[in-house]
Motif scaffolding. Structure first.
Motif, short mmCIF file in Angstrom:
data_model
loop_
_atom_site.label_atom_id
_atom_site.label_comp_id
_atom_site.label_asym_id
_atom_site.label_seq_id
_atom_site.Cartn_x
_atom_site.Cartn_y
_atom_site.Cartn_z
N SER A 20 62.30 -14.51 -1.39
CA SER A 20 61.74 -15.80 -1.01
C SER A 20 60.89 -15.65 0.24
O SER A 20 61.29 -15.01 1.20
CB SER A 20 62.89 -16.78 -0.77
OG SER A 20 62.44 -18.09 -0.80
N ARG B 232 64.99 -10.03 -6.30
CA ARG B 232 64.86 -10.45 -7.69
C ARG B 232 63.78 -9.64 -8.39
O ARG B 232 62.90 -9.08 -7.74
CB ARG B 232 64.51 -11.94 -7.76
CG ARG B 232 65.58 -12.82 -7.12
CD ARG B 232 65.18 -14.29 -7.20
NE ARG B 232 66.12 -15.14 -6.50
CZ ARG B 232 67.19 -15.68 -7.07
NH1 ARG B 232 67.45 -15.46 -8.33
NH2 ARG B 232 68.00 -16.46 -6.38
N TRP C 32 61.29 -8.96 -5.54
CA TRP C 32 60.72 -10.18 -4.94
C TRP C 32 61.79 -10.90 -4.12
O TRP C 32 62.94 -10.99 -4.53
CB TRP C 32 60.20 -11.09 -6.03
CG TRP C 32 59.00 -10.55 -6.73
CD1 TRP C 32 58.99 -9.71 -7.80
CD2 TRP C 32 57.63 -10.78 -6.40
NE1 TRP C 32 57.70 -9.41 -8.16
CE2 TRP C 32 56.85 -10.07 -7.32
CE3 TRP C 32 56.99 -11.53 -5.42
CZ2 TRP C 32 55.47 -10.08 -7.30
CZ3 TRP C 32 55.61 -11.55 -5.41
CH2 TRP C 32 54.86 -10.83 -6.33
N ARG D 104 68.87 -11.17 -10.53
CA ARG D 104 69.13 -10.60 -9.21
C ARG D 104 69.33 -9.10 -9.37
O ARG D 104 70.18 -8.67 -10.14
CB ARG D 104 70.37 -11.22 -8.60
CG ARG D 104 70.23 -12.70 -8.36
CD ARG D 104 71.52 -13.28 -7.83
NE ARG D 104 71.37 -14.71 -7.62
CZ ARG D 104 72.29 -15.46 -7.08
NH1 ARG D 104 73.44 -14.95 -6.71
NH2 ARG D 104 72.09 -16.74 -6.91
N ARG E 103 55.11 -18.46 -1.56
CA ARG E 103 56.54 -18.76 -1.65
C ARG E 103 57.37 -17.52 -1.93
O ARG E 103 58.58 -17.55 -1.77
CB ARG E 103 56.78 -19.82 -2.72
CG ARG E 103 56.21 -21.18 -2.32
CD ARG E 103 56.50 -22.24 -3.32
NE ARG E 103 57.95 -22.36 -3.47
CZ ARG E 103 58.52 -23.06 -4.41
NH1 ARG E 103 57.78 -23.69 -5.29
NH2 ARG E 103 59.83 -23.13 -4.50
N TRP E 104 56.72 -16.44 -2.39
CA TRP E 104 57.43 -15.21 -2.74
C TRP E 104 56.71 -14.01 -2.15
O TRP E 104 55.48 -14.02 -2.02
CB TRP E 104 57.52 -15.07 -4.25
CG TRP E 104 58.36 -16.12 -4.87
CD1 TRP E 104 57.94 -17.31 -5.39
CD2 TRP E 104 59.78 -16.11 -5.01
NE1 TRP E 104 59.00 -18.04 -5.85
CE2 TRP E 104 60.15 -17.31 -5.63
CE3 TRP E 104 60.77 -15.20 -4.68
CZ2 TRP E 104 61.47 -17.63 -5.92
CZ3 TRP E 104 62.09 -15.51 -4.98
CH2 TRP E 104 62.43 -16.70 -5.58
N ASN F 231 60.99 -15.57 5.03
CA ASN F 231 62.25 -15.09 5.57
C ASN F 231 62.14 -13.71 6.19
O ASN F 231 63.13 -13.08 6.50
CB ASN F 231 63.32 -15.06 4.46
CG ASN F 231 63.64 -16.44 3.95
OD1 ASN F 231 63.85 -17.35 4.74
ND2 ASN F 231 63.65 -16.60 2.66
N SER G 191 60.81 -15.82 -9.13
CA SER G 191 61.33 -17.08 -9.65
C SER G 191 62.81 -17.19 -9.29
O SER G 191 63.52 -16.19 -9.28
CB SER G 191 61.17 -17.12 -11.18
OG SER G 191 61.91 -18.19 -11.72
N ARG G 192 63.27 -18.39 -9.01
CA ARG G 192 64.69 -18.59 -8.70
C ARG G 192 65.57 -18.35 -9.92
O ARG G 192 66.76 -18.09 -9.78
CB ARG G 192 64.93 -19.99 -8.17
CG ARG G 192 64.30 -20.23 -6.82
CD ARG G 192 65.18 -21.11 -5.98
NE ARG G 192 64.54 -21.41 -4.71
CZ ARG G 192 64.74 -20.72 -3.61
NH1 ARG G 192 65.52 -19.68 -3.64
NH2 ARG G 192 64.13 -21.03 -2.50
N ASN G 193 65.01 -18.43 -11.11
CA ASN G 193 65.77 -18.21 -12.34
C ASN G 193 65.75 -16.76 -12.80
O ASN G 193 66.32 -16.44 -13.83
CB ASN G 193 65.23 -19.11 -13.46
CG ASN G 193 65.36 -20.57 -13.11
OD1 ASN G 193 66.30 -20.97 -12.42
ND2 ASN G 193 64.42 -21.37 -13.55
N SER G 194 65.10 -15.88 -12.06
CA SER G 194 65.00 -14.48 -12.47
C SER G 194 66.29 -13.73 -12.14
O SER G 194 67.16 -14.23 -11.43
CB SER G 194 63.81 -13.82 -11.79
OG SER G 194 63.99 -13.82 -10.40
#
Length: 147
Positions: A139, A93, A137, A102, A122-123, A142, A97-100
């Protein structure tokens, strides 16, 4: 109809019901196990490594190529090499942010260079180590450190 005949009928009926229930349960468990197994990752033609032809004539060596490869192996302070351990891969990303947006993906067991981590861990900002210099970025948690 006598009592003995009724008893034989009742025992046979109960055994038939138990046999049908057992066979049904076995079939459900068999198909559930087949459907919950992760499929093999498909390999597409554009993912196969490119085979380079080896020339028979000697190639001239350039001194700058040796210094460049030495610099590529050295990492900046605070960065480290890692490998993706998430079996389905990771989404790359542009912001943490999860809303950013891809901007790409990273395959399972692919090497990356972790450049920095967010304050809440978290990132992780990573650079894909495949020569494409893709930076983004992913998550956190992982990747697994290689050093």
């Amino acid at each position: 109809m006598n009592l003995y005949g009724f008893f034989k009928f009742l025992v046979g009926f109960i055994l038939a019901i138990l046999l049908l229930a057992g066979a049904s349960a076995a079939a459900v468990l068999y198909f559930a196990a087949k459907l919950t197994r992760m499929p093999e990752k498909p390999i597409f033609q554009n993912e196969k490594p490119v085979v380079q032809k080896v020339s028979t004539s000697p190639q001239p060596t350039v001194a700058t190529s040796n210094t460049k490869s030495a610099n590529e192996n050295e990492l900046a302070p605070g960065t480290y090499r890692a490998i993706v351990v998430e079996p389905i891969g990771l989404i790359l990303r542009d912001t943490p942010s999860r809303n950013s947006n891809r901007i790409g993906g990273i395959s399972y067991r692919e090497e990356v260079i972790v450049l920095e981590e967010s304050s809440d861990k978290r990132w992780q900002k990573v650079r894909v180590d495949d020569g494409s210099d893709r930076i983004g970025w992913v998550s956190g948690g992982n990747t697994e450190r290689l050093d």
